[in-house]
Design an enzyme around this catalytic site. Structure first.
Site, PDB file in Angstrom:
ATOM      1  N   ASP A 196      -6.175   3.293 -12.491  1.00 34.82           N
ATOM      2  CA  ASP A 196      -6.544   1.926 -13.283  1.00 34.82           C
ATOM      3  C   ASP A 196      -8.149   2.506 -14.112  1.00 34.82           C
ATOM      4  O   ASP A 196      -8.790   1.853 -13.615  1.00 34.82           O
ATOM      5  CB  ASP A 196      -6.541   0.978 -12.495  1.00 34.82           C
ATOM      6  CG  ASP A 196      -5.247   0.518 -11.687  1.00 34.82           C
ATOM      7  OD1 ASP A 196      -4.368   0.019 -12.341  1.00 34.82           O
ATOM      8  OD2 ASP A 196      -5.092   1.160 -10.642  1.00 34.82           O
TER       9      ASP A 196
ATOM     10  N   MET B 246       1.434   7.148  -8.189  1.00 35.13           N
ATOM     11  CA  MET B 246       1.986   6.317  -7.363  1.00 35.13           C
ATOM     12  C   MET B 246       1.281   4.856  -7.778  1.00 35.13           C
ATOM     13  O   MET B 246       0.161   4.724  -8.217  1.00 35.13           O
ATOM     14  CB  MET B 246       1.331   6.553  -5.972  1.00 35.13           C
ATOM     15  CG  MET B 246       1.932   7.816  -5.495  1.00 35.13           C
ATOM     16  SD  MET B 246       1.464   7.799  -3.636  1.00 35.13           S
ATOM     17  CE  MET B 246       2.443   9.304  -3.196  1.00 35.13           C
ATOM     18  N   SER B 247       2.466   3.806  -7.542  1.00 33.31           N
ATOM     19  CA  SER B 247       1.984   2.539  -7.984  1.00 33.31           C
ATOM     20  C   SER B 247       2.979   1.576  -7.144  1.00 33.31           C
ATOM     21  O   SER B 247       4.167   1.869  -6.716  1.00 33.31           O
ATOM     22  CB  SER B 247       2.185   2.276  -9.483  1.00 33.31           C
ATOM     23  OG  SER B 247       2.294   1.002  -9.754  1.00 33.31           O
ATOM     24  N   SER B 248       2.402   0.571  -6.923  1.00 28.93           N
ATOM     25  CA  SER B 248       3.275  -0.648  -5.993  1.00 28.93           C
ATOM     26  C   SER B 248       4.170  -0.897  -6.987  1.00 28.93           C
ATOM     27  O   SER B 248       5.387  -1.398  -6.249  1.00 28.93           O
ATOM     28  CB  SER B 248       2.252  -1.715  -5.785  1.00 28.93           C
ATOM     29  OG  SER B 248       1.157  -1.364  -5.139  1.00 28.93           O
TER      30      SER B 248
ATOM     31  N   GLN C 225      -5.774 -12.862 -12.444  1.00 29.48           N
ATOM     32  CA  GLN C 225      -5.434 -11.720 -13.004  1.00 29.48           C
ATOM     33  C   GLN C 225      -4.245 -11.486 -13.727  1.00 29.48           C
ATOM     34  O   GLN C 225      -3.759 -10.502 -14.435  1.00 29.48           O
ATOM     35  CB  GLN C 225      -5.818 -10.549 -12.504  1.00 29.48           C
ATOM     36  CG  GLN C 225      -5.215  -9.887 -11.496  1.00 29.48           C
ATOM     37  CD  GLN C 225      -5.770  -8.830 -10.437  1.00 29.48           C
ATOM     38  OE1 GLN C 225      -6.682  -8.895  -9.815  1.00 29.48           O
ATOM     39  NE2 GLN C 225      -5.354  -7.661 -10.713  1.00 29.48           N
TER      40      GLN C 225
ATOM     41  N   GLY D 285      -1.683   6.297  -2.568  1.00 33.00           N
ATOM     42  CA  GLY D 285      -2.820   6.262  -3.392  1.00 33.00           C
ATOM     43  C   GLY D 285      -3.904   5.269  -3.063  1.00 33.00           C
ATOM     44  O   GLY D 285      -5.122   5.890  -3.084  1.00 33.00           O
ATOM     45  N   HIS D 286      -3.397   4.264  -2.255  1.00 29.11           N
ATOM     46  CA  HIS D 286      -4.408   3.549  -1.724  1.00 29.11           C
ATOM     47  C   HIS D 286      -5.061   4.111  -0.569  1.00 29.11           C
ATOM     48  O   HIS D 286      -6.169   3.954  -0.323  1.00 29.11           O
ATOM     49  CB  HIS D 286      -3.585   2.074  -1.334  1.00 29.11           C
ATOM     50  CG  HIS D 286      -3.193   1.211  -2.313  1.00 29.11           C
ATOM     51  ND1 HIS D 286      -1.782   0.904  -2.523  1.00 29.11           N
ATOM     52  CD2 HIS D 286      -3.879   0.343  -3.247  1.00 29.11           C
ATOM     53  CE1 HIS D 286      -1.542   0.151  -3.575  1.00 29.11           C
ATOM     54  NE2 HIS D 286      -2.904  -0.305  -4.105  1.00 29.11           N
TER      55      HIS D 286
ATOM     56  N   LEU E 185       0.675  -1.335   0.097  1.00 32.90           N
ATOM     57  CA  LEU E 185      -0.048   0.098   0.138  1.00 32.90           C
ATOM     58  C   LEU E 185       0.796   1.185   0.193  1.00 32.90           C
ATOM     59  O   LEU E 185       1.819   1.194   0.557  1.00 32.90           O
ATOM     60  CB  LEU E 185      -1.121  -0.017   1.270  1.00 32.90           C
ATOM     61  CG  LEU E 185      -1.868  -1.127   1.226  1.00 32.90           C
ATOM     62  CD1 LEU E 185      -3.004  -0.870   2.566  1.00 32.90           C
ATOM     63  CD2 LEU E 185      -2.766  -1.370   0.115  1.00 32.90           C
TER      64      LEU E 185
HETATM   65  P1  AMP Z   1      -3.570  -2.364  -6.639  1.00 28.00           P
HETATM   66  O1  AMP Z   1      -3.308  -2.687  -5.393  1.00 28.00           O
HETATM   67  O2  AMP Z   1      -2.881  -1.934  -7.692  1.00 28.00           O
HETATM   68  O3  AMP Z   1      -4.742  -3.395  -7.292  1.00 28.00           O
HETATM   69  O4  AMP Z   1      -4.898  -1.178  -6.569  1.00 28.00           O
HETATM   70  C1  AMP Z   1      -5.901  -1.190  -5.612  1.00 28.00           C
HETATM   71  C2  AMP Z   1      -6.870  -0.035  -5.884  1.00 28.00           C
HETATM   72  O5  AMP Z   1      -5.935   1.108  -5.555  1.00 28.00           O
HETATM   73  C3  AMP Z   1      -7.372   0.263  -7.327  1.00 28.00           C
HETATM   74  O6  AMP Z   1      -8.491   0.609  -7.383  1.00 28.00           O
HETATM   75  C4  AMP Z   1      -6.239   1.351  -7.949  1.00 28.00           C
HETATM   76  O7  AMP Z   1      -7.082   1.967  -9.062  1.00 28.00           O
HETATM   77  C5  AMP Z   1      -5.972   2.330  -6.713  1.00 28.00           C
HETATM   78  N1  AMP Z   1      -4.756   2.752  -6.807  1.00 28.00           N
HETATM   79  C6  AMP Z   1      -3.521   2.391  -7.136  1.00 28.00           C
HETATM   80  N2  AMP Z   1      -2.960   3.332  -7.443  1.00 28.00           N
HETATM   81  C7  AMP Z   1      -3.478   4.522  -7.049  1.00 28.00           C
HETATM   82  C8  AMP Z   1      -3.089   5.836  -7.361  1.00 28.00           C
HETATM   83  N3  AMP Z   1      -1.841   6.325  -7.511  1.00 28.00           N
HETATM   84  N4  AMP Z   1      -4.014   6.902  -6.942  1.00 28.00           N
HETATM   85  C9  AMP Z   1      -5.333   6.504  -6.476  1.00 28.00           C
HETATM   86  N5  AMP Z   1      -5.727   5.179  -6.525  1.00 28.00           N
HETATM   87  C10 AMP Z   1      -4.750   4.249  -6.966  1.00 28.00           C
END
Ligand code: AMP
Length: 287
Positions: free
Chosen positions: A150, A184-186, A61, A36-37, A33
């Site tokens: 996403d 932001m991204s994991s 997925q 963003g999360h 996390l």
């Molecule tokens: P994930 O863990 O990548 O599957 O993401 C879980 C949720 O967090 C999804 O709905 C993503 O779109 C959201 N998310 C991921 N990165 C961001 C971000 N930078 N800003 C807003 N939401 C995000």
């Protein structure tokens, strides 16, 4: 805040919260996390009496050559963040809990999953929609929160919930960015320092596209070419740059009043995505 691993425990705790008169908010994630999360969790905590965060790296997925095994898993830090933000429950199931037997039933959203990430990642959205449908059935939320980051996923889940009369509201929250613009991204943690720098081309090219649109350019080919030359300079490989309707993901021939500009690119071996909904009625919005 509790952390549970079984469906039975989630159901019990959510049932209890409902009996206490609370509305249920749900934030599905794959963990690792970041802020963003965090923004999704904060909004759920603001709007709902009981917030459930799921942390599940969903195998269905991921394609066979994707990063399932190497996907970051940081449950302890994730739990700390959820606790700080006021979440009530983390659901962190095993793959065996979610898929105890061969799965014959799948949820498929047609057409709008054919392009963009759906074209590059065959079967990806079938896994996403199926796991979200399962999670919605397990948690039974009033509201579920997704990130605009996403864009296709958010639109697909929204449409699935509408088409299948799922009794919940899908809330889409704006993309949270680093101060220099990187979404932001994991997966950002995979980037080496020079790749982290080069990755800025995604947000910068969106900025360039917005400028050209505001100056009157409406031809997707011209816009794409301008963006691609930035990627070329940055030595970042474009997977796609698409101009679509933000709701149906249909490609547009000429940009109208409201368009989704979506990008996927590979920086080294790391696949990153970014997008922006550009509203030419004078309103710029990610929501
Ligand atoms: P994930 O863990 O990548 O599957 O993401 C879980 C949720 O967090 C999804 O709905 C993503 O779109 C959201 N998310 C991921 N990165 C961001 C971000 N930078 N800003 C807003 N939401 C995000």
């Amino acid at each position: 805040m509790e952390i549970v691993k079984t469906i039975a425990e989630v159901r019990r705790l959510v049932h209890q919260a409902r009996q206490d008169g609370k509305t249920i908010g749900f934030v599905p994630t794959m963990g690792a996390l970041h802020a963003g999360h965090g923004s999704l969790i904060e909004r759920s905590v603001r709007e709902c009496g009981f917030t459930v965060v799921s942390i599940f790296v969903n195998p269905t997925q991921f394609g066979p050559r994707e990063d399932l095994d190497k996907y970051p898993r940081t449950l302890e830090a994730d739990a700390a963040l959820c606790g700080q933000l006021g979440a009530d429950l983390i659901f962190a199931p095993s793959a065996a809990e979610m898929y105890p037997q061969k799965q014959f039933s799948w949820v498929v959203v047609e057409e709008m999953t054919a392009g963009l990430c759906g074209a590059c990642r065959p079967g990806h959205f079938r896994g996403v929609t199926t796991v979200c449908a399962k999670l919605f059935n397990i948690v039974g939320p009033d509201k579920a929160y997704f990130g605009q980051k996403d864009a296709q996923q958010a639109a697909v889940i929204k449409r699935m919930a509408q088409d299948l009369n799922m009794p919940l509201e899908i809330c889409v929250c704006p993309t949270v960015r680093e101060t220099d613009g990187l979404a932001m991204s994991s997966r950002n943690r995979y980037l080496a320092p020079d790749e982290r720098q080069r990755a800025l081309v995604l947000s910068q090219s969106l900025e360039q596209c917005r400028r050209m649109l505001l100056q009157g350019e409406r031809n997707p080919e011209v816009l794409r070419n301008a963006m691609e030359s930035l990627f070329c300079e940055a030595n970042v490989e474009v997977e796609y740059i698409e101009f679509t309707d933000p709701e149906t993901m249909e490609k547009v021939q000429t940009v109208g009043d409201r368009v989704l500009v979506a990008i996927a690119a590979k920086v080294g071996s790391t696949r990153l995505i970014d997008n922006e909904i550009i509203d030419l009625q004078g309103r710029k919005s990610g929501v």
